[in-house]
Design a protein around this motif. Structure first.
Motif, PDB file in Angstrom:
ATOM      1  N   LYS A  45      33.738  40.545  40.925  1.00 11.77           N
ATOM      2  CA  LYS A  45      35.159  40.329  40.669  1.00 11.77           C
ATOM      3  C   LYS A  45      35.357  38.902  40.171  1.00 11.77           C
ATOM      4  CE  LYS A  45      37.123  43.379  44.230  1.00 11.77           C
ATOM      5  NZ  LYS A  45      38.000  43.388  45.442  1.00 11.77           N
ATOM      6  N   GLN A  46      36.407  38.724  39.375  1.00 10.81           N
ATOM      7  CA  GLN A  46      36.750  37.356  38.952  1.00 10.81           C
ATOM      8  C   GLN A  46      38.232  37.275  38.602  1.00 10.81           C
ATOM      9  OE1 GLN A  46      34.566  35.699  35.643  1.00 10.81           O
ATOM     10  NE2 GLN A  46      34.913  33.646  36.399  1.00 10.81           N
ATOM     11  N   GLN A  47      38.838  36.178  39.033  1.00 10.22           N
ATOM     12  CA  GLN A  47      40.249  35.914  38.745  1.00 10.22           C
ATOM     13  C   GLN A  47      40.385  35.212  37.400  1.00 10.22           C
ATOM     14  OE1 GLN A  47      43.483  36.097  40.848  1.00 10.22           O
ATOM     15  NE2 GLN A  47      43.978  36.007  38.690  1.00 10.22           N
ATOM     16  N   VAL A  79      42.891  40.000  38.180  1.00 13.68           N
ATOM     17  CA  VAL A  79      41.577  40.067  38.796  1.00 13.68           C
ATOM     18  C   VAL A  79      40.772  41.176  38.114  1.00 13.68           C
ATOM     19  CG1 VAL A  79      40.255  40.454  40.896  1.00 13.68           C
ATOM     20  CG2 VAL A  79      42.446  39.246  40.999  1.00 13.68           C
ATOM     21  N   LYS A  81      37.488  43.504  37.768  1.00 15.77           N
ATOM     22  CA  LYS A  81      36.410  44.049  38.594  1.00 15.77           C
ATOM     23  C   LYS A  81      35.493  44.888  37.729  1.00 15.77           C
ATOM     24  CE  LYS A  81      35.276  46.771  42.674  1.00 15.77           C
ATOM     25  NZ  LYS A  81      35.762  47.543  43.850  1.00 15.77           N
TER      26      LYS A  81
END
Length: 331
Positions: A45-47, A79, A81
Motif C-alpha cells: 500500500k502507499q499513500q 491510498v 493498494k
C-alpha cells in the motif's frame, strides 16, 4: 486564470511487505497534466497526494480512479493498494489538474540472495597508526586489505561478514555504510564495530536498519568503508580460546548462554547469533554481549529468539537452527 503547476509528492503511510518508492523521473505530457510511474508488489500500500503550487490538496477535493481495480485499487483518500500482477493507471483529478500514475504490480517481493557483496569504497583508515615500527602497515594500508560483505535480512538487520586479509591482527575496526534503493535514495546509514580479528579470519557483526529499509536495499548502488585502529597502549588481546561459550535452546524457544572465563584477565564477549529457516536461508541476526567477565567467573544469560519476540519490528519467520559466532577480548 493562471496556469497551475502540479507537483506530486508520495508519502508512505503503510507497507505490508516492504517499501517501493515511485520512480523519481517524471514527464509532463500535457498542460496541467503530470504522469508518474510506480512499481509495487502484491499486498503493498502507499499513500499519494496531489500538491498544487507547493500546497497539498485535500483528498476530499481530489477524485481518484483506477483503470483496473483487480490489479491496483485506490481509495477516496488516495491510498493505492497492489492486488494482483499486471498493469493499471491511477488517475487523480482536481479542477483542471490531472495526475496519472502508471502502476506495474509484480507478484512477489524480491528474494533475498544468499549473499550480498558490497563495494568496500575507499577503506578510509583511522588516524591512529599501528605503531612506530616502519615495517608494520599503517592503518590506511591495513584497512585497504580488509573486505566486507553485507546481507540485508528479513528482520530488518544487515549482517556483515568482515575478512582480515592482512598478515597481522586488527585490534578494532569500524564499518561505515550507506545503503541506497534502486532509485538512488538513501535508505540507511550508520556504522558498526568489531574487535580482535586475526589474519585470514572472517568475523561477523550486524546493524539494524529497519524491515522496510532492508527490503529495498540495492547493493550495486550502495557502499561502505572500513577504518581500523591498532593501539600501542592497552592493546586488545584475543581471549576467544580462553573463554567457554555454550548456547542451548530452551523449551520455550529461548537461547540460554553459559560463559566461563578461563583467562587471567577480565574479558568482554560479543556473540553474533545467525538464525536460519528450515530451508537453510539466513533470516535474522542478533547480538548478545557480556562485559567484565572476571577470571574464573561463570555467567548465564538468556536471549529471546525471534520466534518468541512480541515486538513486531523484529519478528521473522520461524527459525529451525542458529549459529553463534563469538569474539572474546581483554585490554
Amino acid at each position: 486564470m493562471k496556469k497551475s503547476k502540479i507537483i506530486i509528492m508520495a508519502m508512505v503511510i503503510s507497507m505490508l511487505l516492504g517499501c517501493v518508492m515511485p520512480a523519481a523521473n517524471t514527464t509532463v505530457s500535457a498542460k496541467n497534466k503530470l504522469v508518474k510511474k510506480a512499481t509495487y508488489y502484491v499486498g503493498q500500500k502507499q499513500q499519494w497526494w496531489m500538491t498544487l503550487n507547493f500546497k497539498k490538496v485535500s483528498n476530499k477535493k481530489v477524485k481518484w480512479k483506477s483503470s483496473n481495480k483487480k490489479v491496483a485499487a485506490v481509495s477516496k483518500k488516495g491510498v493505492i493498494k497492489a492486488k494482483k500482477k499486471g498493469k493499471a493507471k491511477i488517475t487523480a483529478k482536481y479542477k483542471k489538474n490531472t495526475l496519472v500514475i502508471k502502476i506495474t504490480v509484480k507478484e512477489n517481493l524480491p528474494v533475498y540472495p544468499s549473499n550480498y557483496a558490497v563495494p568496500s569504497g575507499s577503506n578510509a583508515g583511522a588516524s591512529a597508526a599501528s605503531n612506530s615500527n616502519t615495517n608494520v602497515l599503517t592503518a590506511n594500508q591495513l584497512a585497504a586489505n580488509m573486505t566486507v560483505q553485507a546481507q540485508p535480512l528479513k528482520d530488518g538487520t544487515v549482517l556483515f561478514a568482515v575478512t582480515n586479509n592482512n598478515s597481522q591482527m586488527i585490534q578494532r575496526y569500524t564499518i561505515n555504510y550507506k545503503f541506497n534503493n534502486v532509485s538512488g535514495v538513501v535508505v540507511g546509514t550508520g556504522n558498526t564495530h568489531g574487535y580482535v580479528i586475526q589474519p585470514g579470519q572472517t568475523q561477523y557483526t550486524y546493524s539494524y536498519v529497519g524491515k522496510d529499509e532492508a527490503a529495498v536495499i540495492d547493493v550495486k548502488s550502495s557502499a561502505c568503508s572500513i577504518s581500523v585502529e591498532n593501539y600501542s597502549y592497552s592493546p586488545y588481546i584475543d581471549e576467544t580460546a580462553n573463554v567457554s561459550v555454550d548456547a542451548q535452546t530452551t523449551s520455550d524457544n529461548d537461547i540460554t548462554f553459559t560463559f566461563i572465563n578461563k583467562s587471567t584477565n577480565n574479558v568482554d564477549i560479543i556473540n553474533i547469533i545467525v538464525y536460519y529457516d528450515a530451508a537453510g536461508q539466513i533470516v535474522g541476526s542478533d547480538r548478545e554481549s557480556v562485559y567484565g567477565l572476571t577470571p574464573g567467573e561463570t555467567k548465564f544469560t538468556t536471549v529471546d529468539t525471534p520466534y518468541d519476540r512480541d515486538d513486531d519490528f523484529n519478528k521473522i519467520p520461524t527459525f529451525s537452527t542458529y549459529k553463534v559466532f563469538s569474539t572474546a577480548y581483554s585490554y
